[in-house]
Design a protein around this motif. Structure first.
Motif, PDB file in Angstrom:
ATOM      1  N   UNK A  83       0.837  -1.199   0.000  1.00  0.00           N
ATOM      2  CA  UNK A  83       0.000   0.000   0.000  1.00  0.00           C
ATOM      3  C   UNK A  83       0.872   1.248   0.000  1.00  0.00           C
ATOM      4  N   UNK A  84       0.705   2.106  -1.019  1.00  0.00           N
ATOM      5  CA  UNK A  84       1.495   3.329  -1.135  1.00  0.00           C
ATOM      6  C   UNK A  84       0.658   4.591  -0.965  1.00  0.00           C
ATOM      7  N   UNK A  85      -0.581   4.553  -1.388  1.00  0.00           N
ATOM      8  CA  UNK A  85      -1.469   5.715  -1.277  1.00  0.00           C
ATOM      9  C   UNK A  85      -2.890   5.230  -1.064  1.00  0.00           C
ATOM     10  N   UNK A 106       3.287   3.356   2.990  1.00  0.00           N
ATOM     11  CA  UNK A 106       2.198   4.318   2.785  1.00  0.00           C
ATOM     12  C   UNK A 106       2.752   5.740   2.861  1.00  0.00           C
ATOM     13  N   UNK A 107       2.548   6.528   1.795  1.00  0.00           N
ATOM     14  CA  UNK A 107       3.081   7.890   1.743  1.00  0.00           C
ATOM     15  C   UNK A 107       1.991   8.960   1.739  1.00  0.00           C
ATOM     16  N   UNK A 108       0.800   8.620   1.214  1.00  0.00           N
ATOM     17  CA  UNK A 108      -0.251   9.628   1.095  1.00  0.00           C
ATOM     18  C   UNK A 108      -1.580   9.057   1.578  1.00  0.00           C
ATOM     19  N   UNK A 109      -2.328   9.894   2.289  1.00  0.00           N
ATOM     20  CA  UNK A 109      -3.640   9.506   2.799  1.00  0.00           C
ATOM     21  C   UNK A 109      -4.614  10.647   2.570  1.00  0.00           C
ATOM     22  N   UNK A 110      -5.799  10.335   2.004  1.00  0.00           N
ATOM     23  CA  UNK A 110      -6.831  11.345   1.757  1.00  0.00           C
ATOM     24  C   UNK A 110      -8.139  10.880   2.383  1.00  0.00           C
ATOM     25  N   UNK A 126       3.149   3.562  10.304  1.00  0.00           N
ATOM     26  CA  UNK A 126       3.147   4.252   8.994  1.00  0.00           C
ATOM     27  C   UNK A 126       4.211   5.345   9.008  1.00  0.00           C
ATOM     28  N   UNK A 127       5.470   4.940   9.058  1.00  0.00           N
ATOM     29  CA  UNK A 127       6.562   5.889   9.302  1.00  0.00           C
ATOM     30  C   UNK A 127       7.029   6.639   8.066  1.00  0.00           C
ATOM     31  N   UNK A 128       6.548   6.269   6.885  1.00  0.00           N
ATOM     32  CA  UNK A 128       6.982   6.962   5.673  1.00  0.00           C
ATOM     33  C   UNK A 128       5.920   7.901   5.118  1.00  0.00           C
TER      34      UNK A 128
END
Length: 323
Positions: A83-85, A106-110, A126-128
């Motif tokens: 999972x990246x976004x 995971x880098x982006x969350x909306x 989710x450290x990144x």
């Protein structure tokens, strides 16, 4: 994508997602009902397999087009490092416990303003993560604070409030246990201005006036690059920005003008660069320093913008290809 889901009292709960694309945009509706809940451990590799099997037995599977299928059709689970976004549905109300536990990449969350219930440990590991995008409700409320308190890293938050765009930076913080030998206790010390910024909320709403008042702490404790990004984006996206706060931010940019313009040049934010140059009005000597850095970069558009600025000081504009 294929979704394992079930009905709940308010609409649909998704318990597991299967697919190949690391960018996951969950559907707004399934079976004509809004997606209002995400199950516990939905994107975590640490989901209890017994619980997942119960979900499989009692739930349904469907494709992103809403077509019902028998199972996940051999697709891998979208969980953990896959999972990246994540783009969550606008009507989502609840996120289960440990929903994104150890999604290390995971880098982006909306998410939207209807989200009110975030389960314990949802963002653990989710450290990144670098960017959070939130569309608040009409009053400016959201669960942003609940998300941020679980994420100690430096984060950029893009906020949409009734169509107005704001961009806020939350610096990092970290906790340290220090032994107090005489008292035989461990004292918890928190470092960094990030904890103060995360506390600049009034209930579910970001208190922007309080956020801007915290700037001296960021200036004193954070790296220049982080402070400049915070200041630049408050000027460029001035949601509820008071004149007093704006003057303070512009003064900081004037004192760090060469580096500020360099950041915008490196990110190729040319329109933003023009705006900031208009705001800080550098003198001829400062503009020439900025131009020298632009010339070293080899970026002709960056150079051209600074030549235009220098022309305002009475120097004839050189051709853009003269680097």
């Amino acid at each position: 994508m294929i979704y394992l889901y079930r009905r709940n009292k308010t609409g649909i709960c998704i318990d597991r997602v299967y697919g190949h694309d690391g960018i996951v945009e969950l559907p707004e509706t399934l079976e004509g009902l809004p997606v209002t809940e995400l199950g516990a451990y939905i994107f975590s590799d640490h989901i209890d397999r017994g619980d997942l099997e119960k979900c499989r037995m009692s739930g349904k599977f469907c494709t992103e087009d809403g077509l019902e299928v028998q199972d996940e059709e051999g697709m891998p689970e979208m969980s953990g490092n896959a999972v990246q976004e994540l783009i969550l549905p606008s009507k989502l109300r609840k996120v289960g416990r440990y929903a994104f536990y150890n999604c290390f990449h995971l880098k982006k969350l909306s998410f939207g303003g209807d989200l009110r219930d975030v389960g314990v440990g949802a963002m653990t590991g989710c450290h990144k993560i670098e960017r959070v995008t939130v569309k608040t409700d009409e009053n400016g409320d959201s669960c942003l604070r609940d998300i941020l308190t679980e994420l100690p890293e430096t984060l950029r938050v893009d906020m949409d409030k009734n169509g107005e765009q704001g961009r806020f930076w939350f610096p990092e913080f970290f906790e340290e246990g220090v032994e107090n030998t005489p008292a035989r206790i461990i004292e918890n010390h928190v470092h960094g201005s990030g904890i103060r910024y995360r506390n600049s909320f009034l209930h579910k709403k970001l208190n922007i006036l309080e956020y801007d008042k915290l700037f001296p702490y960021a200036e004193a404790w954070e790296e220049e690059s982080i402070v400049l990004k915070l200041v630049l984006d408050r000027i460029l996206y001035p949601m509820d920005l008071t004149e007093t706060a704006e003057e303070k931010y512009i003064q900081y940019l004037r004192e760090h003008g060469e580096r500020a313009v360099s950041i915008l040049g490196e990110e190729k934010e040319y329109a933003a660069m023009r705006t900031i140059l208009t705001k800080i009005t550098p003198d001829r000597a400062e503009t020439e320093k900025m131009l020298e850095r632009a010339q070293r970069s080899g970026d002709s558009r960056w150079v051209s913008i600074l030549m235009d600025t220098l022309a305002g000081h009475g120097r004839k504009k050189r051709k853009a290809f003269e680097l």
